[in-house]
Every structure is written in structure tokens, then in C-alpha cells.
Write a protein that holds these residues in place. Structure first.
Motif, PDB file in Angstrom:
ATOM      1  N   PRO A  75      42.439  44.188  29.392  1.00 49.80           N
ATOM      2  CA  PRO A  75      41.375  43.841  28.433  1.00 49.80           C
ATOM      3  C   PRO A  75      40.060  44.575  28.701  1.00 49.80           C
ATOM      4  O   PRO A  75      39.356  44.956  27.756  1.00 49.80           O
ATOM      5  CB  PRO A  75      41.210  42.325  28.627  1.00 49.80           C
ATOM      6  CG  PRO A  75      42.493  41.865  29.216  1.00 49.80           C
ATOM      7  CD  PRO A  75      42.958  42.985  30.074  1.00 49.80           C
ATOM      8  N   VAL A  76      39.738  44.774  29.976  1.00 53.61           N
ATOM      9  CA  VAL A  76      38.500  45.485  30.305  1.00 53.61           C
ATOM     10  C   VAL A  76      38.610  46.948  29.896  1.00 53.61           C
ATOM     11  O   VAL A  76      37.640  47.548  29.394  1.00 53.61           O
ATOM     12  CB  VAL A  76      38.174  45.352  31.806  1.00 53.61           C
ATOM     13  CG1 VAL A  76      36.937  46.173  32.156  1.00 53.61           C
ATOM     14  CG2 VAL A  76      37.954  43.890  32.172  1.00 53.61           C
ATOM     15  N   TRP A 109      38.034  47.171  26.254  1.00 52.09           N
ATOM     16  CA  TRP A 109      36.610  46.954  25.945  1.00 52.09           C
ATOM     17  C   TRP A 109      35.772  48.169  26.289  1.00 52.09           C
ATOM     18  O   TRP A 109      35.016  48.688  25.466  1.00 52.09           O
ATOM     19  CB  TRP A 109      36.137  45.721  26.705  1.00 52.09           C
ATOM     20  CG  TRP A 109      34.653  45.483  26.652  1.00 52.09           C
ATOM     21  CD1 TRP A 109      33.821  45.620  25.578  1.00 52.09           C
ATOM     22  CD2 TRP A 109      33.828  45.062  27.744  1.00 52.09           C
ATOM     23  NE1 TRP A 109      32.521  45.312  25.920  1.00 52.09           N
ATOM     24  CE2 TRP A 109      32.503  44.969  27.252  1.00 52.09           C
ATOM     25  CE3 TRP A 109      34.070  44.747  29.085  1.00 52.09           C
ATOM     26  CZ2 TRP A 109      31.425  44.585  28.056  1.00 52.09           C
ATOM     27  CZ3 TRP A 109      33.013  44.353  29.882  1.00 52.09           C
ATOM     28  CH2 TRP A 109      31.711  44.281  29.372  1.00 52.09           C
ATOM     29  N   ARG A 110      35.902  48.675  27.517  1.00 53.46           N
ATOM     30  CA  ARG A 110      35.023  49.740  27.979  1.00 53.46           C
ATOM     31  C   ARG A 110      35.416  51.111  27.433  1.00 53.46           C
ATOM     32  O   ARG A 110      34.576  52.016  27.353  1.00 53.46           O
ATOM     33  CB  ARG A 110      35.011  49.796  29.515  1.00 53.46           C
ATOM     34  CG  ARG A 110      34.522  48.513  30.182  1.00 53.46           C
ATOM     35  CD  ARG A 110      33.173  48.066  29.663  1.00 53.46           C
ATOM     36  NE  ARG A 110      32.145  49.084  29.840  1.00 53.46           N
ATOM     37  CZ  ARG A 110      30.934  49.026  29.320  1.00 53.46           C
ATOM     38  NH1 ARG A 110      30.613  48.002  28.534  1.00 53.46           N
ATOM     39  NH2 ARG A 110      30.043  49.981  29.535  1.00 53.46           N
ATOM     40  N   HIS A 126      36.769  51.485  24.425  1.00 49.39           N
ATOM     41  CA  HIS A 126      36.752  51.361  22.968  1.00 49.39           C
ATOM     42  C   HIS A 126      38.142  51.592  22.377  1.00 49.39           C
ATOM     43  O   HIS A 126      38.318  52.344  21.400  1.00 49.39           O
ATOM     44  CB  HIS A 126      35.735  52.336  22.349  1.00 49.39           C
ATOM     45  CG  HIS A 126      34.363  52.209  22.945  1.00 49.39           C
ATOM     46  ND1 HIS A 126      33.543  51.116  22.723  1.00 49.39           N
ATOM     47  CD2 HIS A 126      33.670  53.033  23.776  1.00 49.39           C
ATOM     48  CE1 HIS A 126      32.410  51.275  23.367  1.00 49.39           C
ATOM     49  NE2 HIS A 126      32.455  52.426  24.025  1.00 49.39           N
ATOM     50  N   SER A 147      41.903  49.629  21.114  1.00 47.16           N
ATOM     51  CA  SER A 147      42.467  48.344  20.723  1.00 47.16           C
ATOM     52  C   SER A 147      43.257  47.797  21.907  1.00 47.16           C
ATOM     53  O   SER A 147      43.648  48.543  22.817  1.00 47.16           O
ATOM     54  CB  SER A 147      43.385  48.501  19.517  1.00 47.16           C
ATOM     55  OG  SER A 147      44.558  49.207  19.875  1.00 47.16           O
TER      56      SER A 147
END
Length: 202
Positions: A137-138, A141-142, A144, A146
């Protein structure tokens, strides 16, 4: 806890933090341009947890992260400093203490003697399942991406991490054979037999 035991624990914690740091000398590889490199340091995390147990293993990896945060170039590729905790691989790095703690807790719960058929699933669960649950998940997020793209990219790690888990299992077996007092002794689950008093005149 005796001062001798405390000193030994501190030495083990520092030694294994140094082991993972030394593994950072091996350059990481980024398959197909994925933003998270494949490194051998996760092998060190697996070994640390399986050998030291949950508390010492987790503390060892927290010490490692503290040294990284101070700027020491201990991560693969000579990376260090607070910036590594904001990049695409931050989740995996932050997950080191968690993975070591989970692996060590499971291995030490089974107790001595160390058995590879129990050690391997413990290492796979903590060193792969738990670490991926934090890291993926990180990364999404970091970097960009999916969540699906992050999962697909991380799938390239599975073969190598599975091999690492097997190696860590064998290494932990060798260490626990050499130093059998690291693992706590298992308590027998069998109830103690109650001896009935015999009547010699019966």
C-alpha cells in the motif's frame, strides 16, 4: 533479568542490526523499472526474527532503522537518511521490525527444539505476507500507482523471497542447533499422571 543476560541480549541486537546493514552492501535490483528494489536485506530480517525471537528481533530492526534515520548508508545502494522513509520502498523498510517481531514470536512460541517444518511457515508469514501487507500500500501511495499495479509489481519479489525464506529457515536451524539455549523449552501439554497409592496387602 540478570546483567549478564541483558548484556548478551544487547550484543545480539546490535550484531544482527549490523548483519542486515552489511547485507546492504549488495546492490538492489529493480525488475522492469519497478520503484522498489529487490535486495538481500529481507533475508537478514527473516534470519534475525527466527534466531532472536520477537522482542530482540524487533528491537534489532528498530536499531537498524534508527541508524538509517541518522544518515548511515545501510540500505542497499548506500541509501540512508530520513528521505528513505518517504519513498516507494518506505513501507517495506518500516515493516522490518514488524516482520522480525512476527517471525520471532511465532518461532519462539513453538519453542525448542527448532523444527524447520514450523519455522518455514512462520518465516513466510512474517517475512512475506506481513511485510507485503505493509509495503504494497505504501508503494502504491508514494509511487502514484494503483493498488493493483503495486501488487502486480511486487509479485516479482515472490520467487526470490521464497528462496530467502528457505535459506533463513536452514540458517536458523543451524544457529539453534549450535546455541540451543536461545529458544525457550516447550512445556509438555500432557497432564501429569497421578500416581495412585498401591495397597501392598490388596
Amino acid at each position: 533479568m540478570s546483567s549478564e543476560r541483558r548484556t548478551r541480549d544487547l550484543a545480539l541486537i546490535a550484531t544482527f542490526a549490523g548483519l542486515v546493514g552489511a547485507m546492504g552492501l549488495v546492490p538492489g535490483v529493480s525488475p522492469f523499472g519497478f520503484p522498489v528494489p529487490v535486495t538481500v536485506q529481507t533475508l537478514g530480517v527473516m534470519i534475525t526474527g527466527a534466531v532472536l525471537g520477537g522482542r530482540r528481533g524487533g528491537l534489532s530492526m528498530l536499531l537498524f532503522l534508527a541508524l538509517v534515520a541518522l544518515g548511515l548508508p545501510l540500505l542497499s545502494g548506500g541509501r540512508g537518511g530520513l528521505g528513505v522513509f518517504t519513498g516507494p520502498s518506505a513501507g517495506y523498510v518500516i515493516g522490518f521490525p514488524v516482520a522480525a517481531f512476527v517471525i520471532g514470536t511465532l518461532v519462539y512460541r513453538f519453542g525448542a527444539p527448532y523444527r524447520m517444518w514450523l519455522g518455514l511457515p512462520s518465516i513466510v508469514f512474517g517475512g512475506i505476507v506481513v511485510l507485503y501487507c505493509i509495503g504494497i500500500p505504501v508503494t502504491a501511495w508514494r509511487a502514484h500507482l494503483s493498488l493493483g499495479e503495486a501488487i502486480t509489481g511486487s509479485a516479482f519479489f515472490l520467487i526470490g523471497d521464497s528462496v530467502k525464506a528457505v535459506i533463513a529457515t536452514v540458517v536458523a536451524d543451524a544457529v539453534h542447533r549450535a546455541v540451543p539455549d536461545l529458544l525457550p523449552r516447550r512445556q509438555s501439554s500432557k497432564p501429569r499422571a497421578i500416581k495412585a497409592s498401591a495397597n501392598p496387602s490388596a
